[in-house]
Design an enzyme around this catalytic site. Structure first.
Site, PDB file in Angstrom:
ATOM      1  N   ASN A 157      -2.859 -13.602  15.487  1.00 57.45           N
ATOM      2  CA  ASN A 157      -3.800 -12.498  15.691  1.00 57.45           C
ATOM      3  C   ASN A 157      -4.572 -12.802  16.978  1.00 57.45           C
ATOM      4  OD1 ASN A 157      -6.087 -10.660  15.412  1.00 57.45           O
ATOM      5  ND2 ASN A 157      -5.539 -10.496  13.246  1.00 57.45           N
ATOM      6  N   PRO A 158      -4.762 -11.828  17.858  1.00 55.62           N
ATOM      7  CA  PRO A 158      -5.529 -12.144  19.070  1.00 55.62           C
ATOM      8  C   PRO A 158      -6.992 -12.438  18.796  1.00 55.62           C
ATOM      9  CG  PRO A 158      -4.901  -9.805  19.014  1.00 55.62           C
ATOM     10  CD  PRO A 158      -4.217 -10.471  17.857  1.00 55.62           C
ATOM     11  N   HIS A 170       0.818  -1.219   0.000  1.00 55.24           N
ATOM     12  CA  HIS A 170       0.000   0.000   0.000  1.00 55.24           C
ATOM     13  C   HIS A 170       0.848   1.264   0.000  1.00 55.24           C
ATOM     14  CE1 HIS A 170      -3.566  -2.501   1.790  1.00 55.24           C
ATOM     15  NE2 HIS A 170      -3.343  -2.744   0.525  1.00 55.24           N
ATOM     16  N   CYS A 200       2.275  14.940 -11.692  1.00 52.91           N
ATOM     17  CA  CYS A 200       3.173  14.267 -12.645  1.00 52.91           C
ATOM     18  C   CYS A 200       3.855  13.040 -12.053  1.00 52.91           C
ATOM     19  CB  CYS A 200       4.205  15.251 -13.200  1.00 52.91           C
ATOM     20  SG  CYS A 200       5.453  15.766 -11.999  1.00 52.91           S
ATOM     21  N   GLY A 217      -1.512  -9.945  12.151  1.00 54.17           N
ATOM     22  CA  GLY A 217      -2.111  -8.642  12.441  1.00 54.17           C
ATOM     23  C   GLY A 217      -2.870  -7.986  11.309  1.00 54.17           C
TER      24      GLY A 217
HETATM   25  P1  OAD Z   1      -7.139  -3.626  10.447  1.00 54.80           P
HETATM   26  O1  OAD Z   1      -7.223  -2.485  11.385  1.00 54.80           O
HETATM   27  O2  OAD Z   1      -8.295  -3.878   9.555  1.00 54.80           O
HETATM   28  O3  OAD Z   1      -6.897  -4.963  11.274  1.00 54.80           O
HETATM   29  C1  OAD Z   1      -5.930  -5.053  12.265  1.00 54.80           C
HETATM   30  C2  OAD Z   1      -5.866  -6.490  12.773  1.00 54.80           C
HETATM   31  O4  OAD Z   1      -4.793  -6.572  13.721  1.00 54.80           O
HETATM   32  C3  OAD Z   1      -7.121  -6.977  13.498  1.00 54.80           C
HETATM   33  O5  OAD Z   1      -7.483  -8.266  13.003  1.00 54.80           O
HETATM   34  C4  OAD Z   1      -6.684  -7.088  14.973  1.00 54.80           C
HETATM   35  O6  OAD Z   1      -7.328  -8.166  15.668  1.00 54.80           O
HETATM   36  C5  OAD Z   1      -5.211  -7.360  14.828  1.00 54.80           C
HETATM   37  N1  OAD Z   1      -4.371  -6.948  15.959  1.00 54.80           N
HETATM   38  C6  OAD Z   1      -4.561  -5.921  16.825  1.00 54.80           C
HETATM   39  N2  OAD Z   1      -3.547  -5.835  17.696  1.00 54.80           N
HETATM   40  C7  OAD Z   1      -2.671  -6.834  17.359  1.00 54.80           C
HETATM   41  C8  OAD Z   1      -1.399  -7.257  17.866  1.00 54.80           C
HETATM   42  N3  OAD Z   1      -0.823  -6.625  18.877  1.00 54.80           N
HETATM   43  N4  OAD Z   1      -0.785  -8.307  17.264  1.00 54.80           N
HETATM   44  C9  OAD Z   1      -1.377  -8.941  16.219  1.00 54.80           C
HETATM   45  N5  OAD Z   1      -2.552  -8.583  15.696  1.00 54.80           N
HETATM   46  C10 OAD Z   1      -3.196  -7.541  16.253  1.00 54.80           C
HETATM   47  O7  OAD Z   1      -5.779  -3.440   9.632  1.00 54.80           O
HETATM   48  P2  OAD Z   1      -5.351  -4.103   8.234  1.00 54.80           P
HETATM   49  O8  OAD Z   1      -5.889  -5.489   8.122  1.00 54.80           O
HETATM   50  O9  OAD Z   1      -3.881  -3.934   8.132  1.00 54.80           O
HETATM   51  O10 OAD Z   1      -5.432   0.273   3.595  1.00 54.80           O
HETATM   52  O11 OAD Z   1      -6.073  -3.169   7.204  1.00 54.80           O
HETATM   53  C11 OAD Z   1      -5.851  -3.376   5.827  1.00 54.80           C
HETATM   54  C12 OAD Z   1      -5.909  -2.078   5.083  1.00 54.80           C
HETATM   55  O12 OAD Z   1      -7.132  -1.404   5.398  1.00 54.80           O
HETATM   56  C13 OAD Z   1      -4.849  -1.064   5.467  1.00 54.80           C
HETATM   57  O13 OAD Z   1      -3.593  -1.274   4.848  1.00 54.80           O
HETATM   58  C14 OAD Z   1      -5.471   0.218   5.036  1.00 54.80           C
HETATM   59  C15 OAD Z   1      -6.870   0.020   5.532  1.00 54.80           C
HETATM   60  O14 OAD Z   1      -7.873   0.725   4.859  1.00 54.80           O
HETATM   61  C16 OAD Z   1      -5.213   1.441   2.980  1.00 54.80           C
HETATM   62  O15 OAD Z   1      -5.067   2.482   3.588  1.00 54.80           O
HETATM   63  C17 OAD Z   1      -5.146   1.319   1.508  1.00 54.80           C
END
Ligand code: OAD
Length: 259
Positions: A224-225, A121, A132, A198
């Protein structure tokens, strides 16, 4: 007696020829960087992505969008890689090579020492011209910017065409950087173990990588928790956090290496 998740994962890790890691916002949560969908504290429960993370939002309100991204940069600049980031870098050194595919735009994997990081991303600390596309030198980020996500700041201008600068991240409605997604697909088609750390699995195409590994008979492990959209793809769901599970895995594997 049931096998502990670390033992199961260590067994698959040692047997695997090609391993890839897929990380999401939860990877950096224990560094103090907010996730997107966490209840209450997630960025998308506090802020409207449509107003801050799309090309249309930037055209309509560049100072608001640039100010919000300077806030995110300041938050990440003051954060440190956590024990999970450091463990992945140590696992790379132990194995000689380890690809990390990340949805995160922060630089915490690199600051921890990982050398093969694929940013699906984009990267928050790179700036390009919104017109540009050429790189634009960054405006400095001050510590005070971490206090105000609603600050309005004028984006720097492109020295070539005068266009407004923007962070080099993927916004809603934009394609992913082609070299990054191509490299991620190659890894999904060739690895025999994918460790997913995560991520909630809400956003494609990152969310389809585990299914690609699965269909080929590879092994998917989720750290993942909480249960996620990707849990059904996982042969093992280790309900722990990045900063706890990954150092545990490293300790287990370095113990095997010295025996
Ligand atoms: P999310 O916020 O959707 O999910 C975060 C995940 O991390 C959840 O499943 C939590 O349970 C888990 N989590 C929280 N604390 C944790 C820890 N300490 N260790 C392990 N896991 C933990 O974030 P993403 O899945 O990364 O895109 O979101 C994907 C995309 O959505 C992002 O890159 C962003 C967003 O819109 C763009 O901005 C293009």
């Amino acid at each position: 007696m049931p096998v502990a998740p670390v033992d199961k994962l260590a067994q698959w890790w040692l047997a695997a020829s090609n391993i890839a890691i897929l990380t999401g916002a939860g990877m950096s949560a224990e560094s103090g960087v907010p996730t997107f969908r966490g209840a209450g504290s997630g960025l998308w429960s506090r802020f409207d992505p449509g107003a801050l993370a799309s090309p249309g939002a930037f055209r309509a309100n560049p100072d608001l969008v640039w100010g919000w991204y300077q806030w995110r940069r300041a938050v990440i600049q003051r954060a440190q890689p956590n024990a999970g980031h450091r463990a992945l870098a140590a696992l790379e050194r132990l194995r000689g090579t380890l690809a990390v595919i990340t949805q995160n735009v922060d630089d915490l994997h690199e600051r921890a020492g990982s050398r093969n990081v694929i940013h699906l991303h984009g990267e928050l600390f790179r700036t390009i011209c919104s017109e540009c596309g050429v790189p634009v030198p960054d405006a400095p980020v001050s510590a005070a910017m971490a206090d105000n996500p609603e600050q309005r700041l004028a984006p720097p201008r492109c020295q070539r065409c005068g266009g407004a600068a923007r962070p080099d991240v993927t916004w809603f409605g934009e394609p992913l950087p082609e070299p990054a997604i191509d490299a991620a697909y190659v890894l999904a088609r060739t690895c025999d173990l994918l460790v997913v750390v995560g991520t909630s699995g809400h956003v494609a195409p990152a969310s389809v990588l585990p299914a690609i590994v699965n269909r080929r008979g590879g092994c998917v492990v989720e750290i993942n928790p909480e249960a996620t959209w990707l849990t059904s793809e996982a042969s093992l769901a280790w309900r722990s956090t990045a900063a706890v599970a990954l150092p545990t895995l490293f300790a287990r594997l370095s113990h095997s290496a010295t025996r």
